[in-house]
Scaffold this motif. Structure first.
Motif, PDB file in Angstrom:
ATOM      1  N   PHE A   1       0.827  -1.209   0.000  1.00 21.62           N
ATOM      2  CA  PHE A   1       0.000   0.000   0.000  1.00 21.62           C
ATOM      3  C   PHE A   1       0.863   1.262   0.000  1.00 21.62           C
ATOM      4  CE2 PHE A   1      -3.465  -2.737   1.928  1.00 21.62           C
ATOM      5  CZ  PHE A   1      -4.215  -2.771   0.755  1.00 21.62           C
ATOM      6  N   LEU A   2       2.043   1.189   0.567  1.00 19.29           N
ATOM      7  CA  LEU A   2       2.975   2.320   0.503  1.00 19.29           C
ATOM      8  C   LEU A   2       3.581   2.434  -0.894  1.00 19.29           C
ATOM      9  CD1 LEU A   2       4.640   4.617   1.715  1.00 19.29           C
ATOM     10  CD2 LEU A   2       6.251   2.890   2.540  1.00 19.29           C
ATOM     11  N   LEU A   3       3.966   1.314  -1.474  1.00 17.81           N
ATOM     12  CA  LEU A   3       4.581   1.340  -2.809  1.00 17.81           C
ATOM     13  C   LEU A   3       3.611   1.845  -3.877  1.00 17.81           C
ATOM     14  CD1 LEU A   3       6.646  -1.972  -2.784  1.00 17.81           C
ATOM     15  CD2 LEU A   3       7.509   0.386  -2.671  1.00 17.81           C
ATOM     16  N   TYR A   4       2.328   1.579  -3.694  1.00 17.99           N
ATOM     17  CA  TYR A   4       1.326   2.002  -4.684  1.00 17.99           C
ATOM     18  C   TYR A   4       1.435   3.498  -5.010  1.00 17.99           C
ATOM     19  CZ  TYR A   4      -3.487   3.234  -6.176  1.00 17.99           C
ATOM     20  OH  TYR A   4      -4.590   3.757  -6.794  1.00 17.99           O
ATOM     21  N   PRO A   5       1.320   4.409  -4.056  1.00 13.93           N
ATOM     22  CA  PRO A   5       1.424   5.820  -4.440  1.00 13.93           C
ATOM     23  C   PRO A   5       2.868   6.285  -4.674  1.00 13.93           C
ATOM     24  CG  PRO A   5       1.031   5.676  -2.091  1.00 13.93           C
ATOM     25  CD  PRO A   5       0.933   4.270  -2.648  1.00 13.93           C
ATOM     26  N   VAL A   6       3.830   5.606  -4.067  1.00 13.49           N
ATOM     27  CA  VAL A   6       5.226   6.020  -4.246  1.00 13.49           C
ATOM     28  C   VAL A   6       5.706   5.689  -5.652  1.00 13.49           C
ATOM     29  CG1 VAL A   6       7.594   5.543  -3.492  1.00 13.49           C
ATOM     30  CG2 VAL A   6       5.812   5.944  -1.791  1.00 13.49           C
ATOM     31  N   LEU A   7       5.347   4.515  -6.164  1.00 17.88           N
ATOM     32  CA  LEU A   7       5.790   4.101  -7.494  1.00 17.88           C
ATOM     33  C   LEU A   7       4.936   4.667  -8.623  1.00 17.88           C
ATOM     34  CD1 LEU A   7       6.577   0.311  -6.881  1.00 17.88           C
ATOM     35  CD2 LEU A   7       8.185   2.235  -6.956  1.00 17.88           C
ATOM     36  N   ARG A   8       3.705   5.049  -8.304  1.00 13.08           N
ATOM     37  CA  ARG A   8       2.781   5.541  -9.329  1.00 13.08           C
ATOM     38  C   ARG A   8       3.357   6.786  -9.978  1.00 13.08           C
ATOM     39  NH1 ARG A   8      -1.034   9.093 -10.733  1.00 13.08           N
ATOM     40  NH2 ARG A   8      -3.141   8.432 -11.265  1.00 13.08           N
ATOM     41  N   PRO A   9       3.385   6.838 -11.306  1.00 13.90           N
ATOM     42  CA  PRO A   9       3.864   8.060 -11.966  1.00 13.90           C
ATOM     43  C   PRO A   9       2.846   9.187 -11.794  1.00 13.90           C
ATOM     44  CG  PRO A   9       3.380   6.321 -13.581  1.00 13.90           C
ATOM     45  CD  PRO A   9       3.062   5.773 -12.231  1.00 13.90           C
ATOM     46  N   TRP A  10       3.320  10.342 -11.413  1.00 12.91           N
ATOM     47  CA  TRP A  10       2.442  11.490 -11.174  1.00 12.91           C
ATOM     48  C   TRP A  10       2.663  12.530 -12.263  1.00 12.91           C
ATOM     49  CZ3 TRP A  10      -1.276  10.580  -7.934  1.00 12.91           C
ATOM     50  CH2 TRP A  10      -1.075   9.685  -6.891  1.00 12.91           C
ATOM     51  N   HIS A  11       1.909  12.380 -13.350  1.00 16.05           N
ATOM     52  CA  HIS A  11       1.906  13.363 -14.431  1.00 16.05           C
ATOM     53  C   HIS A  11       0.525  13.991 -14.475  1.00 16.05           C
ATOM     54  CE1 HIS A  11       5.737  11.866 -15.951  1.00 16.05           C
ATOM     55  NE2 HIS A  11       5.260  10.634 -15.793  1.00 16.05           N
ATOM     56  N   ASP A  12       0.394  15.100 -15.160  1.00 13.36           N
ATOM     57  CA  ASP A  12      -0.899  15.778 -15.284  1.00 13.36           C
ATOM     58  C   ASP A  12      -1.803  14.952 -16.200  1.00 13.36           C
ATOM     59  OD1 ASP A  12      -3.073  17.417 -15.588  1.00 13.36           O
ATOM     60  OD2 ASP A  12      -1.963  19.105 -16.435  1.00 13.36           O
ATOM     61  N   GLU A  13      -2.698  14.203 -15.596  1.00 14.81           N
ATOM     62  CA  GLU A  13      -3.562  13.314 -16.362  1.00 14.81           C
ATOM     63  C   GLU A  13      -4.752  14.033 -16.988  1.00 14.81           C
ATOM     64  OE1 GLU A  13      -4.480   9.742 -14.121  1.00 14.81           O
ATOM     65  OE2 GLU A  13      -2.438   9.741 -13.324  1.00 14.81           O
ATOM     66  N   THR A  14      -4.792  15.358 -16.873  1.00 15.03           N
ATOM     67  CA  THR A  14      -5.826  16.114 -17.578  1.00 15.03           C
ATOM     68  C   THR A  14      -5.372  16.454 -18.994  1.00 15.03           C
ATOM     69  OG1 THR A  14      -5.052  18.259 -16.754  1.00 15.03           O
ATOM     70  CG2 THR A  14      -6.711  17.094 -15.421  1.00 15.03           C
ATOM     71  N   THR A  15      -4.102  16.173 -19.310  1.00 14.78           N
ATOM     72  CA  THR A  15      -3.578  16.380 -20.659  1.00 14.78           C
ATOM     73  C   THR A  15      -3.294  15.022 -21.285  1.00 14.78           C
ATOM     74  OG1 THR A  15      -1.238  16.431 -20.031  1.00 14.78           O
ATOM     75  CG2 THR A  15      -2.458  18.519 -19.885  1.00 14.78           C
ATOM     76  N   THR A  16      -3.406  14.956 -22.597  1.00 14.03           N
ATOM     77  CA  THR A  16      -3.145  13.698 -23.291  1.00 14.03           C
ATOM     78  C   THR A  16      -1.707  13.249 -23.079  1.00 14.03           C
ATOM     79  OG1 THR A  16      -4.820  14.224 -24.948  1.00 14.03           O
ATOM     80  CG2 THR A  16      -3.209  12.531 -25.529  1.00 14.03           C
ATOM     81  N   SER A  17      -0.766  14.171 -23.168  1.00 14.36           N
ATOM     82  CA  SER A  17       0.640  13.783 -23.010  1.00 14.36           C
ATOM     83  C   SER A  17       0.927  13.328 -21.575  1.00 14.36           C
ATOM     84  CB  SER A  17       1.582  14.923 -23.407  1.00 14.36           C
ATOM     85  OG  SER A  17       1.385  16.043 -22.571  1.00 14.36           O
TER      86      SER A  17
ATOM     87  N   ALA B   1      -1.299  -2.264  -5.215  1.00 11.90           N
ATOM     88  CA  ALA B   1      -2.553  -2.052  -4.482  1.00 11.90           C
ATOM     89  C   ALA B   1      -3.432  -3.290  -4.531  1.00 11.90           C
ATOM     90  CB  ALA B   1      -3.297  -0.848  -5.049  1.00 11.90           C
ATOM     91  N   MET B   2      -3.546  -3.891  -5.714  1.00 13.78           N
ATOM     92  CA  MET B   2      -4.407  -5.068  -5.839  1.00 13.78           C
ATOM     93  C   MET B   2      -3.915  -6.216  -4.961  1.00 13.78           C
ATOM     94  SD  MET B   2      -5.577  -5.126  -9.843  1.00 13.78           S
ATOM     95  CE  MET B   2      -4.046  -4.676 -10.647  1.00 13.78           C
ATOM     96  N   LEU B   3      -2.618  -6.464  -4.978  1.00 19.64           N
ATOM     97  CA  LEU B   3      -2.066  -7.520  -4.130  1.00 19.64           C
ATOM     98  C   LEU B   3      -2.222  -7.167  -2.648  1.00 19.64           C
ATOM     99  CD1 LEU B   3       1.146  -8.403  -6.165  1.00 19.64           C
ATOM    100  CD2 LEU B   3      -0.962  -9.747  -5.968  1.00 19.64           C
ATOM    101  N   GLY B   4      -2.119  -5.878  -2.314  1.00 23.41           N
ATOM    102  CA  GLY B   4      -2.326  -5.442  -0.938  1.00 23.41           C
ATOM    103  C   GLY B   4      -3.731  -5.755  -0.449  1.00 23.41           C
ATOM    104  N   PHE B   5      -4.733  -5.523  -1.303  1.00 26.93           N
ATOM    105  CA  PHE B   5      -6.114  -5.842  -0.925  1.00 26.93           C
ATOM    106  C   PHE B   5      -6.265  -7.339  -0.637  1.00 26.93           C
ATOM    107  CE2 PHE B   5      -7.453  -2.099  -3.758  1.00 26.93           C
ATOM    108  CZ  PHE B   5      -7.530  -1.227  -2.691  1.00 26.93           C
ATOM    109  N   VAL B   6      -5.700  -8.169  -1.492  1.00 26.35           N
ATOM    110  CA  VAL B   6      -5.816  -9.617  -1.318  1.00 26.35           C
ATOM    111  C   VAL B   6      -5.119 -10.058  -0.027  1.00 26.35           C
ATOM    112  CG1 VAL B   6      -5.167 -11.859  -2.297  1.00 26.35           C
ATOM    113  CG2 VAL B   6      -6.103 -10.063  -3.781  1.00 26.35           C
TER     114      VAL B   6
END
Length: 184
Positions: A12-28, A46-51
């Motif tokens: 659950f910690l790795l989920y937001p830390v590894l997630r790429p944070w780009h502006d998802e309101t733009t196509t690029s 995250a999925m494995l964390g839930f299980v």
């Protein structure tokens, strides 16, 4: 219980830390985030964390585990679409429209919301049963799972830290858990 819950906390910690944070309101930005391998790995965490959290709850409180499993079952299809579906369409020129179709389909978003709320209910059942600080942190972390999606990346990472602390701390206190579960 200890290993599953500790590993779930780390995931659950790795989920937001590894997630790429780009502006998802733009196509690029959306293409850069969703098209990356880090996107897939982060959401898979995250999925494995839930299980793993659901498995760990079997040792703590069976009704909470069943409740949590129902919530995970309702949540995981959405995560699968978010993870693998959005990753697959990341290179499409109409990515933003397609992503909105995946994310905001009425049935999928309803299942996702109900699933997260149901997992929160299972975590709250654990906190009520155990009445320990680690169990309360665990419950707060799952209670905040849905609202954290509307927060900026830094808050989402702090949420990951909260979940990790709640899971690992709860897993590291087996004697207090056993004492709380033993009949009076």
């Amino acid at each position: 219980m200890r290993i599953q819950l500790s590993v779930a906390g780390v995931l659950f910690l790795l989920y937001p830390v590894l997630r790429p944070w780009h502006d998802e309101t733009t196509t690029s930005g959306a293409a850069a985030a969703m098209g990356s391998t880090a996107w897939v790995i982060a959401h898979l965490c995250a999925m494995l964390g839930f299980v793993l959290a659901a498995l760990a709850l079997l040792d703590l409180h069976r009704p909470a585990a069943i409740t949590f499993w129902v919530g995970a079952g309702l949540t995981l299809p959405y995560y699968g679409a978010e993870d693998f579906g959005l990753h697959a369409i990341a290179a499409q020129p109409n990515l933003l429209d397609l992503a909105d179709s995946v994310r905001y389909n009425p049935v999928s978003i309803t299942m996702f919301g109900i699933g997260l709320l149901t997992m929160a209910a299972g975590a709250i059942m654990v906190a009520i049963r155990l009445r320990t600080v680690p169990a309360i942190l665990f419950a707060v972390g799952f209670g905040l799972f849905l609202p954290q999606f509307f927060a900026p990346p830094a808050v989402r990472i702090v949420h990951g830290v909260l979940l990790a602390v709640g899971c690992v701390w709860l897993a590291s206190n087996p004697k207090r858990v056993e004492a709380a579960l033993s009949p009076a």
